[in-house]
Design a protein around this motif. Structure first.
Motif, PDB file in Angstrom:
ATOM      1  N   GLY A 178      25.879 -41.176   9.582  1.00 41.05           N
ATOM      2  CA  GLY A 178      26.845 -41.825  10.046  1.00 41.05           C
ATOM      3  C   GLY A 178      26.739 -43.440   9.832  1.00 41.05           C
ATOM      4  N   ALA A 179      25.386 -43.717   9.804  1.00 49.45           N
ATOM      5  CA  ALA A 179      25.177 -45.176   9.621  1.00 49.45           C
ATOM      6  C   ALA A 179      24.853 -45.741   8.220  1.00 49.45           C
ATOM      7  N   LEU A 180      25.706 -46.636   7.786  1.00 59.02           N
ATOM      8  CA  LEU A 180      25.693 -46.926   6.266  1.00 59.02           C
ATOM      9  C   LEU A 180      24.393 -47.710   5.992  1.00 59.02           C
ATOM     10  N   HIS A 181      23.610 -48.433   6.713  1.00 55.50           N
ATOM     11  CA  HIS A 181      22.436 -49.239   6.580  1.00 55.50           C
ATOM     12  C   HIS A 181      21.649 -48.829   7.815  1.00 55.50           C
ATOM     13  N   LEU A 182      21.081 -47.827   7.637  1.00 55.37           N
ATOM     14  CA  LEU A 182      20.401 -47.203   8.887  1.00 55.37           C
ATOM     15  C   LEU A 182      19.124 -48.165   9.633  1.00 55.37           C
ATOM     16  N   ASN A 183      18.374 -48.685   8.584  1.00 55.99           N
ATOM     17  CA  ASN A 183      17.488 -49.598   9.156  1.00 55.99           C
ATOM     18  C   ASN A 183      17.747 -50.738   9.726  1.00 55.99           C
ATOM     19  N   LEU A 190      14.610 -38.654   7.523  1.00 56.64           N
ATOM     20  CA  LEU A 190      13.945 -39.420   8.650  1.00 56.64           C
ATOM     21  C   LEU A 190      12.806 -40.127   8.012  1.00 56.64           C
ATOM     22  N   GLU A 191      12.310 -39.798   6.965  1.00 54.70           N
ATOM     23  CA  GLU A 191      11.076 -40.250   6.686  1.00 54.70           C
ATOM     24  C   GLU A 191      10.711 -41.911   6.782  1.00 54.70           C
ATOM     25  N   GLU A 192      11.813 -42.634   6.007  1.00 50.89           N
ATOM     26  CA  GLU A 192      11.799 -43.964   5.931  1.00 50.89           C
ATOM     27  C   GLU A 192      12.023 -44.818   7.070  1.00 50.89           C
ATOM     28  N   VAL A 193      12.549 -44.115   8.134  1.00 48.71           N
ATOM     29  CA  VAL A 193      12.743 -44.886   9.443  1.00 48.71           C
ATOM     30  C   VAL A 193      12.049 -44.493  10.639  1.00 48.71           C
ATOM     31  N   ASP A 247       4.057 -36.249  14.624  1.00 49.75           N
ATOM     32  CA  ASP A 247       2.618 -36.387  15.049  1.00 49.75           C
ATOM     33  C   ASP A 247       1.912 -37.030  14.031  1.00 49.75           C
ATOM     34  N   ARG A 248       2.208 -37.081  12.731  1.00 53.18           N
ATOM     35  CA  ARG A 248       1.438 -37.824  11.701  1.00 53.18           C
ATOM     36  C   ARG A 248       1.649 -39.307  11.619  1.00 53.18           C
ATOM     37  N   GLU A 249       3.211 -39.422  11.795  1.00 49.34           N
ATOM     38  CA  GLU A 249       3.771 -40.938  11.524  1.00 49.34           C
ATOM     39  C   GLU A 249       3.974 -41.929  12.694  1.00 49.34           C
TER      40      GLU A 249
END
Length: 227
Positions: A100-105, A131-134, A171-173
């Motif tokens: 739902g968020a256009l520019h999530l970051n 989810l990886e990038e944020v 756990d990794r990130e």
């Protein structure tokens, strides 16, 4: 009463979507007394999901009622338009949807700039890789285990595998990030969700819809979680 501590491994967040709104203050105070860790406020706009529920006004009214953490789950389009209003109303954390968020970051950074905890929710059919990038910037990931929009839906068993994947990613990130689940959480599904890696549990119908009352519903869920 369930002992409430900051380092408790598993946490319960009753959702007021299933509460008796004619007695909302009473029902929120009851789950607080029973050991709830936070209150989950489902915000729906009738566009992102086919239902309309609460907004900043209810949060402002609710804030003096409880000392518990209030988390706003924004199931809405263009959540950026409402972040400041919820912050002013007294919310403690805001969860926006990756869908739902256009520019999530940018949205996440604005939530943090408001001194709130930032969370991102992900729908059952959306792959965990989204989810990886944020993920490094998040305080919380909310994995939906039903399709959002209504309370009382049946748990989607296929989401367990994705929760396992998200657990591995966290756990990794970003080990400090919480993994929360929402949808069909009850005494039967909670142990499976714990095994998959969930740590925070949104419970609506199993608490507020319990035939013997919210306190009994909380206790039943807590026993299933080993609390």
């Amino acid at each position: 009463m369930i002992p409430r501590t900051d380092d408790r491994r598993f946490k319960i967040a009753p959702s007021i979507l299933s509460a008796d709104l004619s007695r909302l203050a009473e029902q929120v105070r009851e789950v607080e007394a029973a050991g709830a860790d936070r209150i989950h406020v489902d915000v729906m706009d009738g566009r992102f999901v086919p239902n309309i529920t609460f907004g900043p006004v209810l949060v402002k009214w609710l804030r003096p009622v409880t000392t518990l953490h209030l988390e706003g789950h924004l199931m809405i389009h263009a959540p950026d338009d409402f972040l400041d209003a919820f912050a002013e109303a007294g919310i403690d954390s805001l969860i926006v949807h990756v869908e739902g968020a256009l520019h999530l970051n940018r949205t996440i950074q604005r939530i943090k700039a408001l001194n709130l905890r930032a969370g991102v929710a992900i729908n059952p059919a959306t792959p965990a890789v989204m989810l990886e990038e944020v993920l490094p910037d998040l305080d919380l990931v909310l994995a939906m285990t039903v399709n959002p929009g209504f309370g009382g839906q049946s748990f989607i068993t296929g989401t367990l595998k994705k929760i396992q994947t998200i657990r591995q990613m966290i756990d990794r990130e970003n080990p400090a990030c919480e993994l929360e689940v929402d949808g069909g959480v009850d005494a039967e599904t909670a142990p499976k969700l714990i095994e998959a890696g969930a740590r925070v549990f949104v419970a609506g119908s199993s608490v507020y819809g319990a035939p013997d009352g919210p306190t009994a519903g909380m206790q039943r869920l807590a026993r299933a979680m080993g609390l």
